[in-house]
Each structure stands twice: as C-alpha cells, then as structure tokens.
Design an enzyme around this catalytic site. Structure first.
Site, short mmCIF file in Angstrom:
data_model
loop_
_atom_site.label_atom_id
_atom_site.label_comp_id
_atom_site.label_asym_id
_atom_site.label_seq_id
_atom_site.Cartn_x
_atom_site.Cartn_y
_atom_site.Cartn_z
N GLU A 89 62.20 127.31 -26.42
CA GLU A 89 63.06 126.36 -25.78
C GLU A 89 62.54 124.97 -26.37
OE1 GLU A 89 65.58 125.48 -21.89
OE2 GLU A 89 63.38 125.94 -21.73
N ARG A 119 60.11 129.82 -23.09
CA ARG A 119 60.32 128.43 -22.81
C ARG A 119 59.76 127.57 -23.88
NH1 ARG A 119 64.26 128.94 -19.98
NH2 ARG A 119 64.01 129.09 -17.99
N SER A 177 49.27 122.35 -40.87
CA SER A 177 48.80 123.67 -41.10
C SER A 177 48.80 124.56 -39.91
CB SER A 177 47.46 123.51 -41.79
OG SER A 177 47.12 124.74 -42.08
#
Length: 146
Positions: free
Chosen positions: A90, A87, A113
């Site tokens: 995703e 996820r 960073s």
C-alpha cells in the site's frame, strides 16, 4: 536440500532456541535483517557465514550448503493478504510515484539499487503508539545514455 526445506529447518531451530533475529544477529555479528533474509531463502550467505549460522542454530552441513546457494528471487505476483506485507504494498502503491519523482529530482534519471543495499528496522517508542522506522539505503544507479 532446497531453500524451502532449509528455511523450515532454520525457523524451527530459531523457535526451539527461543531467540529473536536481533539476538541471533548480535551473537553472529550480522545484521538481523540480512540474517533473517538469508534464513528465509532470499539471500545467499558466504561459506563462513553459512557455517556460523548453521552451527549457531545447531544444524548440519546440509543447511550450511543450502545457505550458500544463490536464490532465485521470485515472489507471488498477487497482492499479499498478510496485513503487514499488504501495508508495505500500500505504501508503494500510494507513494511509489512520489518517491520516484523526488528521488529522480534529487539524483537524476535512474534507480535505487536493491543489490548495493542495506535495510534497518527500528522501534521508536511513543506514548501514542509505538512507531516502525524502516531505513532503506540503496546506491543510486543512473541510467546510461549511449
């Protein structure tokens, strides 16, 4: 001792001790997210922190020494199948271009960073279902022109 063996020992000791990363981090005066990352082999610990972690979990000097070793930060390049990790992929897959666009619109051409960086994981209780709050806090690094 390699990082994999170190991680196995630390995770087993954590389970045996019956503590969470939150509890261990509080006891050690360390961020629970950073502590978990170091114990899972993705960050190195300064000598004094490595010793404190090893002692807290009742482990030997070999573990402390392994905690100090600079890790090689590589991961499987395939999309993971663990649902929680998937996820997160995703989220970046769906919103990555949007995040890049908004960050660069606000800051200019550069990156966030992952070295000068902190992360928090919080739980927000909600009657419709508890929420996960991830805070990623990284220094902006502009690209240079030469």
């Amino acid at each position: 001792m390699d990082k994999l063996t170190m991680t196995e020992k630390l995770v087993a000791a954590k389970l045996e001790k019956g503590v969470t990363w939150e509890v261990a981090g509080e006891a050690l005066g360390m961020s629970p997210v950073w502590l978990a990352s170091a114990c899972l082999g993705m960050n190195s610990a300064p000598a004094e922190k490595a010793k404190a972690i090893s002692e807290y979990f009742g482990l030997d000097e070999e573990v402390a020494t392994a905690l100090e070793v600079y890790p090689t930060k590589i991961w499987d390049q395939a999309v993971p199948t663990d649902p929680l990790i998937y996820r997160l992929y995703e989220v970046v897959g769906v919103y990555g271009e949007t995040l890049k666009e908004v960050i660069q619109e606000k800051f200019g051409d550069g990156i966030m960073s992952a070295i000068d960086f902190s992360m928090e994981v919080d739980k927000i209780e909600d009657p419709k279902g508890d929420r996960v709050l991830l805070t990623l806090n990284g220094k902006f690094l502009p690209y240079k022109s030469w």
